[in-house]
Motif scaffolding. Structure first.
Motif, PDB file in Angstrom:
ATOM      1  N   ASP A  87       3.972   3.308  -2.658  1.00  0.00           N
ATOM      2  CA  ASP A  87       2.898   2.473  -3.255  1.00  0.00           C
ATOM      3  C   ASP A  87       3.347   1.412  -4.297  1.00  0.00           C
ATOM      4  OD1 ASP A  87       0.987   3.362  -1.318  1.00  0.00           O
ATOM      5  OD2 ASP A  87       0.436   5.103  -2.419  1.00  0.00           O
ATOM      6  N   CYS A  88       4.713   1.670  -4.491  1.00  0.00           N
ATOM      7  CA  CYS A  88       5.204   0.537  -5.433  1.00  0.00           C
ATOM      8  C   CYS A  88       5.956  -0.611  -4.799  1.00  0.00           C
ATOM      9  CB  CYS A  88       6.180   1.474  -6.381  1.00  0.00           C
ATOM     10  SG  CYS A  88       6.903   0.637  -7.855  1.00  0.00           S
ATOM     11  N   GLY A  89       5.424  -1.860  -5.200  1.00  0.00           N
ATOM     12  CA  GLY A  89       5.871  -2.998  -4.472  1.00  0.00           C
ATOM     13  C   GLY A  89       7.534  -3.176  -4.650  1.00  0.00           C
ATOM     14  N   LYS A  90       7.761  -2.875  -5.884  1.00  0.00           N
ATOM     15  CA  LYS A  90       9.303  -3.391  -6.427  1.00  0.00           C
ATOM     16  C   LYS A  90      10.347  -2.577  -5.745  1.00  0.00           C
ATOM     17  CE  LYS A  90       8.727  -1.348 -10.939  1.00  0.00           C
ATOM     18  NZ  LYS A  90       8.523  -1.566 -12.271  1.00  0.00           N
ATOM     19  N   MET A  91       9.694  -1.284  -5.234  1.00  0.00           N
ATOM     20  CA  MET A  91      10.466  -0.341  -4.511  1.00  0.00           C
ATOM     21  C   MET A  91      10.550  -0.630  -2.791  1.00  0.00           C
ATOM     22  SD  MET A  91      11.837   1.811  -6.495  1.00  0.00           S
ATOM     23  CE  MET A  91      11.397   2.662  -8.103  1.00  0.00           C
ATOM     24  N   SER A  92       9.778  -1.500  -2.359  1.00  0.00           N
ATOM     25  CA  SER A  92       9.482  -1.863  -0.980  1.00  0.00           C
ATOM     26  C   SER A  92      10.916  -2.380  -0.211  1.00  0.00           C
ATOM     27  CB  SER A  92       8.516  -2.841  -0.569  1.00  0.00           C
ATOM     28  OG  SER A  92       8.946  -4.205  -1.085  1.00  0.00           O
ATOM     29  N   TYR A  93      11.878  -2.975  -1.072  1.00  0.00           N
ATOM     30  CA  TYR A  93      13.127  -3.686  -0.396  1.00  0.00           C
ATOM     31  C   TYR A  93      14.131  -2.471   0.077  1.00  0.00           C
ATOM     32  CZ  TYR A  93      15.870  -1.994  -4.350  1.00  0.00           C
ATOM     33  OH  TYR A  93      16.445  -1.248  -5.291  1.00  0.00           O
ATOM     34  N   LYS A  94      13.665  -1.339  -0.413  1.00  0.00           N
ATOM     35  CA  LYS A  94      14.816  -0.320   0.210  1.00  0.00           C
ATOM     36  C   LYS A  94      14.519   0.099   1.606  1.00  0.00           C
ATOM     37  CE  LYS A  94      15.257   1.572  -4.883  1.00  0.00           C
ATOM     38  NZ  LYS A  94      15.204   2.625  -5.622  1.00  0.00           N
ATOM     39  N   ARG A  95      13.342  -0.116   1.992  1.00  0.00           N
ATOM     40  CA  ARG A  95      12.952   0.131   3.531  1.00  0.00           C
ATOM     41  C   ARG A  95      13.846  -0.923   4.342  1.00  0.00           C
ATOM     42  NH1 ARG A  95       6.590  -0.032   4.878  1.00  0.00           N
ATOM     43  NH2 ARG A  95       7.880   0.158   6.906  1.00  0.00           N
ATOM     44  N   GLN A  96      14.476  -1.983   4.025  1.00  0.00           N
ATOM     45  CA  GLN A  96      14.996  -2.922   4.852  1.00  0.00           C
ATOM     46  C   GLN A  96      16.596  -2.377   5.198  1.00  0.00           C
ATOM     47  OE1 GLN A  96      15.152  -6.547   2.713  1.00  0.00           O
ATOM     48  NE2 GLN A  96      12.762  -6.234   2.016  1.00  0.00           N
ATOM     49  N   GLU A 131       9.837   5.676  10.892  1.00  0.00           N
ATOM     50  CA  GLU A 131       8.730   4.658  10.365  1.00  0.00           C
ATOM     51  C   GLU A 131       7.531   5.388   9.933  1.00  0.00           C
ATOM     52  OE1 GLU A 131       7.715   1.214   9.131  1.00  0.00           O
ATOM     53  OE2 GLU A 131       9.555   1.576  10.314  1.00  0.00           O
ATOM     54  N   GLU A 132       7.129   6.429  10.406  1.00  0.00           N
ATOM     55  CA  GLU A 132       5.857   7.106  10.266  1.00  0.00           C
ATOM     56  C   GLU A 132       5.838   7.763   8.645  1.00  0.00           C
ATOM     57  OE1 GLU A 132       6.386  11.564  12.291  1.00  0.00           O
ATOM     58  OE2 GLU A 132       5.893   9.816  13.602  1.00  0.00           O
ATOM     59  N   ASP A 133       7.168   8.195   8.311  1.00  0.00           N
ATOM     60  CA  ASP A 133       7.544   8.322   6.760  1.00  0.00           C
ATOM     61  C   ASP A 133       7.066   7.549   6.139  1.00  0.00           C
ATOM     62  OD1 ASP A 133       8.436  11.075   7.590  1.00  0.00           O
ATOM     63  OD2 ASP A 133      10.350  10.259   8.332  1.00  0.00           O
ATOM     64  N   PHE A 134       7.445   6.133   6.271  1.00  0.00           N
ATOM     65  CA  PHE A 134       7.281   5.163   5.300  1.00  0.00           C
ATOM     66  C   PHE A 134       5.693   4.849   5.083  1.00  0.00           C
ATOM     67  CE2 PHE A 134      11.589   3.924   6.670  1.00  0.00           C
ATOM     68  CZ  PHE A 134      12.150   4.087   5.490  1.00  0.00           C
ATOM     69  N   LEU A 135       4.775   5.419   6.125  1.00  0.00           N
ATOM     70  CA  LEU A 135       3.518   5.145   6.104  1.00  0.00           C
ATOM     71  C   LEU A 135       2.736   6.291   5.405  1.00  0.00           C
ATOM     72  CD1 LEU A 135       2.832   3.997   9.785  1.00  0.00           C
ATOM     73  CD2 LEU A 135       2.672   2.571   7.777  1.00  0.00           C
ATOM     74  N   HIS A 136       3.327   7.577   5.417  1.00  0.00           N
ATOM     75  CA  HIS A 136       2.662   8.743   5.218  1.00  0.00           C
ATOM     76  C   HIS A 136       3.329   9.279   3.690  1.00  0.00           C
ATOM     77  CE1 HIS A 136       0.140   8.134   8.476  1.00  0.00           C
ATOM     78  NE2 HIS A 136       1.217   8.289   9.265  1.00  0.00           N
ATOM     79  N   LEU A 137       4.444   9.148   3.554  1.00  0.00           N
ATOM     80  CA  LEU A 137       5.164   9.977   2.433  1.00  0.00           C
ATOM     81  C   LEU A 137       4.505   9.466   1.085  1.00  0.00           C
ATOM     82  CD1 LEU A 137       8.712  10.088   3.190  1.00  0.00           C
ATOM     83  CD2 LEU A 137       7.430  12.183   2.886  1.00  0.00           C
ATOM     84  N   GLY A 138       4.411  10.393   0.093  1.00  0.00           N
ATOM     85  CA  GLY A 138       3.691   9.973  -1.228  1.00  0.00           C
ATOM     86  C   GLY A 138       2.302   9.932  -1.297  1.00  0.00           C
TER      87      GLY A 138
END
Length: 248
Positions: free
Chosen positions: A215-224, A241-248
């Motif tokens: 939920d931190c926008g400035k960390m989202s680039y790492k998903r790429q 992909e499901e981890d990026f939706l549910h972790l945290g």
């Protein structure tokens, strides 16, 4: 204080900080676990700590240790399995004119001025935009491990600076700052790609990218950067992909 049992350093101990305002998620309190004494955290010890989810800020080695939050996920990229996507290939080609040079880890006024501009434009009001020269130095230029300072210039003009730690199994990205006033430059993306290639050149296995927070926008680039591995429940595993939706 308690000892970290799986490190062969009986004097290395840890303490947990008092709660403080989280830098990444609003309305939350954070705590950190800190490795002490700092002078024992040399390159070998630090590499083991990174593999257990620690990072460093200057000579301060820590990992998130929050009471009711598991949002910070340590992540790393296995470089042998990475294939750049179309956008990343364009970024690499766009910055073919950048020239990287490794320099001694010491203060340079033009680096500090670039850091100040980057903080003022990209992270205004975040606290680091007010960093003095001394704070900048203690954050990025104080190290007891194998740290590399890489500057990137284009036609002689300073565009970006990266601080990187070399580990026994690869590289750990400490911090990168760049010219914030050139629109659509993608300097940050190029910096990650450069570190991936540098890791391959030294025969490393991983580039450690710090923490990813859903939920931190400035960390989202790492998903790429795929495939990405996360330290979950004490073990590294590939994130789906499901981890990026549910972790945290």
């Amino acid at each position: 204080m308690s000892q970290l049992q799986d490190l062969p350093y009986s004097l290395l101990q840890f303490y947990t900080t008092a709660p403080y305002e989280c830098s990444y998620l609003a309305q939350r309190l954070a705590r950190s676990q800190v490795a002490t004494p700092g002078h024992l955290v040399d390159a070998l010890v630090y590499g083991e700590l990174v593999r257990q989810g620690f990072r460093r800020s200057g000579i301060y080695t820590y990992r998130p240790w929050c009471d009711q939050c598991q949002a910070c996920i340590p992540v790393r990229l296995p470089v042998a399995d990475f294939t750049p996507n179309r956008s990343q290939r364009r970024t690499w080609q766009k910055h073919a004119g950048l020239r990287a040079e490794e320099l001694p880890l010491r203060y340079r006024e033009d680096h500090y001025e670039l850091y100040r501009r980057y903080q003022l434009v990209r992270h205004n009001g975040g606290g680091m935009d007010q960093d003095s020269r001394e704070q900048y130095g203690s954050f990025l230029l104080e190290s007891q491990v194998d740290t590399r300072l890489i500057e990137f210039r284009e036609a002689g003009v300073l565009r970006m600076v990266s601080i990187i730690d070399r580990l026994s199994d690869g590289l750990s990205s400490v911090y990168t700052f760049f010219d914030p006033e050139i629109e659509h430059a993608s300097f940050g993306g190029y910096g990650v790609l450069w570190q991936i290639e540098a890791c391959r050149q030294i025969g490393g296995d991983y580039v450690y990218l710090g923490y990813w927070i859903r939920d931190c926008g400035k960390m989202s680039y790492k998903r790429q950067y795929r495939p990405l591995e996360g330290l979950i429940g004490g073990s590294w595993r590939r994130l789906e992909e499901e981890d990026f939706l549910h972790l945290g």
